[in-house]
Design a protein around this motif. Structure first.
Motif, short mmCIF file in Angstrom:
data_model
loop_
_atom_site.label_atom_id
_atom_site.label_comp_id
_atom_site.label_asym_id
_atom_site.label_seq_id
_atom_site.Cartn_x
_atom_site.Cartn_y
_atom_site.Cartn_z
N UNK A 27 -45.26 15.38 16.40
CA UNK A 27 -45.96 14.73 15.19
C UNK A 27 -46.98 14.03 15.62
N UNK A 28 -48.23 13.99 15.17
CA UNK A 28 -49.10 13.00 15.60
C UNK A 28 -49.50 12.08 14.71
N UNK A 29 -49.05 10.55 15.01
CA UNK A 29 -49.43 9.32 14.21
C UNK A 29 -50.65 8.81 14.57
N UNK A 30 -51.24 7.67 14.03
CA UNK A 30 -52.52 7.20 14.35
C UNK A 30 -52.58 6.83 15.64
N UNK A 31 -51.80 6.02 16.34
CA UNK A 31 -51.73 5.63 17.65
C UNK A 31 -50.85 5.96 18.78
N UNK A 32 -49.77 6.94 18.16
CA UNK A 32 -48.72 7.54 19.12
C UNK A 32 -48.50 9.11 18.71
N UNK A 33 -47.74 9.77 19.41
CA UNK A 33 -47.32 11.20 19.25
C UNK A 33 -46.06 11.15 19.58
N UNK A 34 -45.12 11.64 18.35
CA UNK A 34 -43.85 11.85 18.56
C UNK A 34 -43.18 13.17 18.77
N UNK A 35 -42.58 13.59 19.84
CA UNK A 35 -42.14 14.42 20.32
C UNK A 35 -40.57 14.74 20.19
N UNK A 36 -40.06 15.56 19.47
CA UNK A 36 -38.72 15.52 19.42
C UNK A 36 -37.81 16.85 19.51
N UNK A 37 -36.69 16.84 20.23
CA UNK A 37 -36.06 18.23 20.11
C UNK A 37 -34.70 17.88 21.01
N UNK A 38 -33.99 19.20 21.21
CA UNK A 38 -32.61 19.18 21.88
C UNK A 38 -32.66 18.77 23.39
N UNK A 39 -31.73 18.06 23.68
CA UNK A 39 -31.74 17.60 25.24
C UNK A 39 -30.40 18.05 25.57
N UNK A 40 -30.20 18.89 26.61
CA UNK A 40 -28.53 19.30 27.11
C UNK A 40 -28.00 18.41 27.60
N UNK A 41 -28.55 17.61 28.61
CA UNK A 41 -27.84 16.60 29.41
C UNK A 41 -28.67 15.67 29.90
N UNK A 42 -28.06 14.63 30.70
CA UNK A 42 -29.18 13.56 31.26
C UNK A 42 -30.06 14.06 32.20
N UNK A 43 -29.76 14.92 33.10
CA UNK A 43 -30.64 15.64 33.92
C UNK A 43 -31.99 16.12 33.22
N UNK A 44 -31.53 16.90 32.06
CA UNK A 44 -32.88 17.37 31.04
C UNK A 44 -33.63 16.23 30.62
N UNK A 45 -32.81 15.29 30.18
CA UNK A 45 -33.72 13.87 29.66
C UNK A 45 -34.57 13.40 30.59
#
Length: 71
Positions: A27-45
């Protein structure tokens, strides 16, 4: 069970970066972009954050998104 995370980065996301995160919501906002989705564990994060940085993006925040079904 994966946790949904929201990553905020400064500015717009270049096309090459969009391809790297094709399985996530962007999702693009005026000054930033927001990326969201599933993260399976700390390593993936850590891997997602490393990918954002490798693409030259400035990570503003990374946080889990509260879910109505989780305590």
């Amino acid at each position: 069970m994966p946790t949904v995370y929201e990553f905020r980065v400064d500015g717009a996301l270049p096309d090459a970066a969009r391809d790297a995160f094709c399985d996530m919501r962007i999702e693009e906002l005026p000054a930033q972009t927001v990326i969201s989705g599933p993260v399976i564990d700390e390593s993936h994060l850590h891997g997602v954050v490393a990918q954002l940085r490798a693409l030259g993006l400035t990570v503003v925040s990374a946080r889990p998104v509260p879910s109505a079904g989780r305590p």
